[in-house]
Design a protein around this motif. Structure first.
Motif, mmCIF file in Angstrom:
data_model
loop_
_atom_site.group_PDB
_atom_site.id
_atom_site.type_symbol
_atom_site.label_atom_id
_atom_site.label_comp_id
_atom_site.label_asym_id
_atom_site.label_seq_id
_atom_site.Cartn_x
_atom_site.Cartn_y
_atom_site.Cartn_z
ATOM 1 N N PRO A 8 32.961 -23.043 92.795
ATOM 2 C CA PRO A 8 33.650 -24.131 91.555
ATOM 3 C C PRO A 8 32.916 -25.093 91.999
ATOM 4 N N MET A 9 32.572 -25.945 93.001
ATOM 5 C CA MET A 9 31.211 -27.087 93.172
ATOM 6 C C MET A 9 30.481 -27.622 92.303
ATOM 7 N N GLU A 10 29.716 -25.469 92.143
ATOM 8 C CA GLU A 10 28.368 -25.942 91.515
ATOM 9 C C GLU A 10 29.035 -25.547 89.646
ATOM 10 N N PHE A 13 28.945 -29.418 89.083
ATOM 11 C CA PHE A 13 28.824 -29.460 88.736
ATOM 12 C C PHE A 13 27.577 -29.301 87.439
ATOM 13 N N GLN A 14 27.447 -28.280 87.555
ATOM 14 C CA GLN A 14 27.270 -27.843 85.835
ATOM 15 C C GLN A 14 28.024 -28.371 84.998
ATOM 16 N N ARG A 15 28.813 -28.736 84.695
ATOM 17 C CA ARG A 15 29.924 -28.714 84.072
ATOM 18 C C ARG A 15 29.462 -30.027 83.222
ATOM 19 N N GLY A 16 29.679 -30.862 84.516
ATOM 20 C CA GLY A 16 29.863 -32.640 84.388
ATOM 21 C C GLY A 16 28.270 -32.651 84.261
ATOM 22 N N TYR A 17 27.024 -32.063 84.269
ATOM 23 C CA TYR A 17 26.003 -32.593 83.466
ATOM 24 C C TYR A 17 25.718 -32.045 82.592
#
Length: 71
Positions: A8-10, A13-17
């Motif tokens: 979930p953290m990855e 991060f991807q969605r935020g990026y």
């Protein structure tokens, strides 16, 4: 019990990026849990930096793939 397909953290991060590289606001973060929210904001910050550096389109996607390889 179902297993998560991705960390979930990855994923945060991807969605935020993706939001950062597209120039969207940090206020659009959909997460409330502090750890997940921080991962999203870290991704957003990296995406904004890449956006400012001109790494949009294919170059930005390549950079996102580099983050996945490191994890």
């Amino acid at each position: 019990m179902r297993r998560l397909k991705r960390d979930p953290m990855e994923r945060a991060f991807q969605r935020g990026y993706q939001n950062g590289i597209n120039g969207k606001s940090r206020d659009l973060c959909p997460f409330t849990h502090p750890d997940t929210r921080q991962a999203w904001i870290n991704g957003w910050r990296e995406g904004r930096n890449d956006n400012w550096d001109g790494l949009t389109g294919t170059a930005g996607l390549h950079r996102l793939n580099q983050f996945n390889a490191v994890s």
